[in-house]
Design an enzyme around this catalytic site. Structure first.
Site, mmCIF file in Angstrom:
data_model
loop_
_atom_site.group_PDB
_atom_site.id
_atom_site.type_symbol
_atom_site.label_atom_id
_atom_site.label_comp_id
_atom_site.label_asym_id
_atom_site.label_seq_id
_atom_site.Cartn_x
_atom_site.Cartn_y
_atom_site.Cartn_z
ATOM 1 N N SER A 139 49.481 22.102 2.971
ATOM 2 C CA SER A 139 48.809 20.864 3.377
ATOM 3 C C SER A 139 47.302 20.877 3.219
ATOM 4 O O SER A 139 46.658 19.833 3.384
ATOM 5 C CB SER A 139 49.162 20.522 4.824
ATOM 6 O OG SER A 139 50.484 20.081 4.876
ATOM 7 N N LYS A 158 45.987 18.343 0.870
ATOM 8 C CA LYS A 158 45.819 16.927 1.233
ATOM 9 C C LYS A 158 44.336 16.512 1.244
ATOM 10 O O LYS A 158 44.025 15.336 1.092
ATOM 11 C CB LYS A 158 46.473 16.663 2.596
ATOM 12 C CG LYS A 158 48.003 16.858 2.553
ATOM 13 C CD LYS A 158 48.638 16.836 3.940
ATOM 14 C CE LYS A 158 50.147 17.109 3.849
ATOM 15 N NZ LYS A 158 50.773 17.248 5.199
ATOM 16 N N TYR A 192 53.939 15.038 -4.466
ATOM 17 C CA TYR A 192 53.633 15.671 -3.173
ATOM 18 C C TYR A 192 54.106 17.129 -3.133
ATOM 19 O O TYR A 192 53.353 18.018 -2.716
ATOM 20 C CB TYR A 192 54.279 14.849 -2.039
ATOM 21 C CG TYR A 192 54.114 15.496 -0.692
ATOM 22 C CD1 TYR A 192 52.882 15.513 -0.054
ATOM 23 C CD2 TYR A 192 55.192 16.140 -0.070
ATOM 24 C CE1 TYR A 192 52.723 16.140 1.180
ATOM 25 C CE2 TYR A 192 55.034 16.769 1.156
ATOM 26 C CZ TYR A 192 53.801 16.764 1.772
ATOM 27 O OH TYR A 192 53.634 17.401 2.980
ATOM 28 N N TYR A 199 46.808 18.345 12.885
ATOM 29 C CA TYR A 199 47.918 17.593 13.492
ATOM 30 C C TYR A 199 47.749 17.515 15.004
ATOM 31 O O TYR A 199 46.651 17.218 15.480
ATOM 32 C CB TYR A 199 49.266 18.230 13.109
ATOM 33 C CG TYR A 199 49.321 18.575 11.653
ATOM 34 C CD1 TYR A 199 49.281 17.565 10.697
ATOM 35 C CD2 TYR A 199 49.362 19.887 11.214
ATOM 36 C CE1 TYR A 199 49.306 17.865 9.353
ATOM 37 C CE2 TYR A 199 49.386 20.197 9.879
ATOM 38 C CZ TYR A 199 49.345 19.188 8.948
ATOM 39 O OH TYR A 199 49.356 19.476 7.628
ATOM 40 N N VAL A 225 50.894 25.090 6.152
ATOM 41 C CA VAL A 225 51.908 26.007 6.682
ATOM 42 C C VAL A 225 52.021 27.315 5.895
ATOM 43 O O VAL A 225 52.766 28.203 6.287
ATOM 44 C CB VAL A 225 53.311 25.362 6.809
ATOM 45 C CG1 VAL A 225 53.351 24.343 7.924
ATOM 46 C CG2 VAL A 225 53.791 24.781 5.491
HETATM 47 N N1 GLN Z 1 55.192 21.344 2.295
HETATM 48 C C1 GLN Z 1 55.042 21.181 3.711
HETATM 49 C C2 GLN Z 1 55.853 19.977 4.158
HETATM 50 O O1 GLN Z 1 55.819 19.012 3.470
HETATM 51 C C3 GLN Z 1 53.604 21.018 4.055
HETATM 52 C C4 GLN Z 1 53.368 20.917 5.546
HETATM 53 C C5 GLN Z 1 52.124 21.611 6.025
HETATM 54 O O2 GLN Z 1 51.522 22.436 5.355
HETATM 55 N N2 GLN Z 1 51.791 21.333 7.248
HETATM 56 O O3 GLN Z 1 56.521 19.994 5.177
#
Ligand code: GLN
Length: 313
Positions: free
Chosen positions: A70, A73, A197, A249, A267
């Site tokens: 993420s 993003k 994505y 988050y 993550v």
């Molecule tokens: N690939 C993970 C997902 O879409 C990315 C989530 C993250 O890094 N928080 O769930």
């Protein structure tokens, strides 16, 4: 405001962070929803600081590539703002969600407009914006090209095993995309948007590369390595504001309280943190907190920001 930062003092702090983190027994839980992440050794820890003068300072496993997930993003948001400008804010909000990164609950109340570009729904919406008029392959190539240019490093790649595994297990993301499509807020076919994505999440980068790629956010929108303008200063400020309020988050408030820097987690255990005017910092430790943010990465940034006097507050 630029902070003074003597290289010896910074290097001593980074070395200290690495030895403190090496001693830690509780290291969080490595993401296990896909094998390529579940297999990562939780003992690894790396940190890199890219200063606005172009120098990069590292310690630990700073050159080991990891899945940025993420953190990507931030880069897709920057690209989308470049393409559609403030019109983007009609498609996605900019309020913290207070919910898990992959939550679907708010989407119904808010009629398919995601709370912010950093929760999964929001990043899928941003991918939809980037896809306009393109094939998924072209958009994926554009994101990768952008990140390589930011980091000034053409060796950055997308890990095909991670991308495939994301697709094979991404039922929740499929649900989010379909849900937005049902509200009419997603323009393209969910499958095409998710292709973008899943691939952006699968970019593999080292702490050094990530810190370099984030440099423009610390340097008023200008890439410290090339001197070229990536975004206007106001846009860099706004991206930093969203990182501060939404980057972790439902752990964003706690992160601001403890660290006090705009930042974005993934993550894979990576965090990109920005000290506007001075430094772009990347840290990586694969073990995660309950909220899916790097446990030791957060602790390390808390220690570093305190020791160096690095907080935006
Ligand atoms: N690939 C993970 C997902 O879409 C990315 C989530 C993250 O890094 N928080 O769930």
């Amino acid at each position: 405001m630029a902070h003074s930062c003597p290289p010896e003092r910074l290097q001593a702090a980074l070395d200290d962070v690495v030895s403190r983190m090496a001693a830690r027994v509780r290291r969080g839980k490595v993401a296990d929803y896909i094998p390529p992440l579940a297999e990562v050794d939780p003992q690894q820890f790396g940190i890199a600081v890219a200063l606005n003068d172009g120098s990069v300072h590292v310690a630990g496993d700073a050159d080991a590539p990891f899945s940025i997930q993420s953190v990507s993003k931030v880069f897709s948001l920057t690209l989308a703002l470049g393409q559609v400008g403030d019109g983007l804010w009609k498609r996605v909000g900019r309020e913290p969600s207070g919910n898990a990164f992959n939550s679907i609950v708010q989407l119904e109340h808010e009629k398919g407009i995601p709370r912010n570009p950093f929760i999964n729904a929001g990043a899928i919406m941003v991918a939809d914006v980037l896809l306009a008029g393109h094939k998924p392959r072209e958009t994926i190539g554009e994101i990768l090209h952008f990140v390589r240019a930011l980091a000034q490093d053409d060796s950055i790649t997308i890990d095909p095993l991670v991308a495939r595994a994301e697709k094979a297990t991404g039922f929740r993301n499929v649900a989010l995309a379909n849900y937005m499509k049902s509200f009419g807020t997603l323009d393209n076919e969910p499958e095409m948007v998710l292709g973008v994505y899943f691939h952006q999440c699968a970019m593999a980068m080292s702490c050094r590369q990530l810190a370099q790629a984030g440099g423009f956010l610390a340097n008023g929108g200008r890439n410290p390595l090339t001197g070229f303008s990536v975004v206007a200063p106001e846009r860099a400020r706004r991206i930093n504001a969203i990182m501060l309020t939404c980057g972790h988050y439902d752990g964003s408030g706690d992160f601001a309280f403890r660290v006090g820097l705009p930042s974005k987690s993934g993550v894979g255990g990576g965090i990109l943190a920005i000290l506007p005017g001075t430094a772009s910092i990347a840290v990586w430790s694969p073990g995660l907190s309950e909220q899916g943010n790097s446990l030791l990465g957060t602790d390390a940034l808390e220690f570093l920001s305190r020791r160096m006097g690095w907080s935006v507050f």
